[in-house]
Enzyme design. Structure first.
Site: not given
Length: 234
Positions: A23, A114, A146
């Site tokens: 990620r 991220k 979220e």
């Protein structure tokens, strides 16, 4: 600007390290940020940092920045990374009895990356604190997505529901894989008003794992206690 990952160990072993690094490198690629070492080298650097700090249960923050350069946008910089490792502090057990959320009007920018650009997260978290809630749910028009540092799930009539327009959480994926064994799963947009009719809700992230949600915007979720399916997943 840059990207980051938060990791932890269990009994001295890095948890889901490959998934976290995949990620991280994907986020960096999407930002046109070249990480100066390979994934395998990065893994060794993380292990070295944990060992150097004599840690068994560790909280690890891995950050890669664009690097040092002249002021202004799109300057030539040499990307740099740093690793912080400290003792993992267990969350207060009270949160596992259930937490409260608010629905914020803030929304996360480019949720699939991220990024260390955390302004919306910080403002939403301040809003939650002012309203004495555990955290804030981001919204996107009529939909929620979220929380500031976690993914959100709802359960209705034995169906697990979560939004697609969110960070691809590592713990989120673990839960989705577990849930598919005995629940129907829907990954779809979630309307703000539907969350109040859910039987159960919970949050996931690497450090706190699974935390039940028992109240949203002062409305009780389910019976106001941790739900049966949330307990089973936990």
């Amino acid at each position: 600007d840059g990207v980051f990952e938060t990791l932890r160990t269990y009994y001295g072993k890095l948890f889901m390290i490959d998934e976290h690094l995949n990620r991280l490198y994907l986020s960096a690629k999407q930002m046109q940020l070249v990480i100066p070492i390979t994934k395998q080298q990065m893994k060794k650097e993380i292990e070295k940092t944990v060992t150097k700090n004599k840690l068994v249960e560790a909280y690890i923050r891995l950050t890669v920045t664009r690097g040092i350069g002249e002021l202004g946008l799109l300057r030539d910089c040499k990307p740099q990374f740093f690793i912080i490792a400290k003792e993992f502090v267990v969350y207060d057990k009270i949160i596992y009895d259930g937490v409260s959320l608010i629905i914020s009007e803030y929304s996360r920018t480019l949720p699939k990356i991220k990024s260390i650009n955390f302004l919306a997260n910080i403002l939403a978290a301040h809003e939650a604190r002012e309203k004495k809630a555990f955290d804030a749910l981001f919204s996107d028009g009529d939909y929620i997505t979220e929380c500031t540092t976690s993914n959100f799930f709802g359960i209705k009539n034995n169906v697990l529901i979560t939004s697609p327009d969110v960070l691809d959480g590592i713990t989120r994926n673990i839960v989705l894989n577990l849930a598919k064994k005995y629940l129907s799963v829907e990954i779809r947009k979630i309307r703000k008003d539907e969350v109040f009719s859910y039987d159960e809700c919970f949050l996931t992230n690497t450090s706190m794992e699974i935390v039940p949600v028992v109240k949203i915007d002062a409305m009780i979720i389910g019976n106001g206690k941790i739900g049966r399916i949330t307990q089973q997943l936990y």
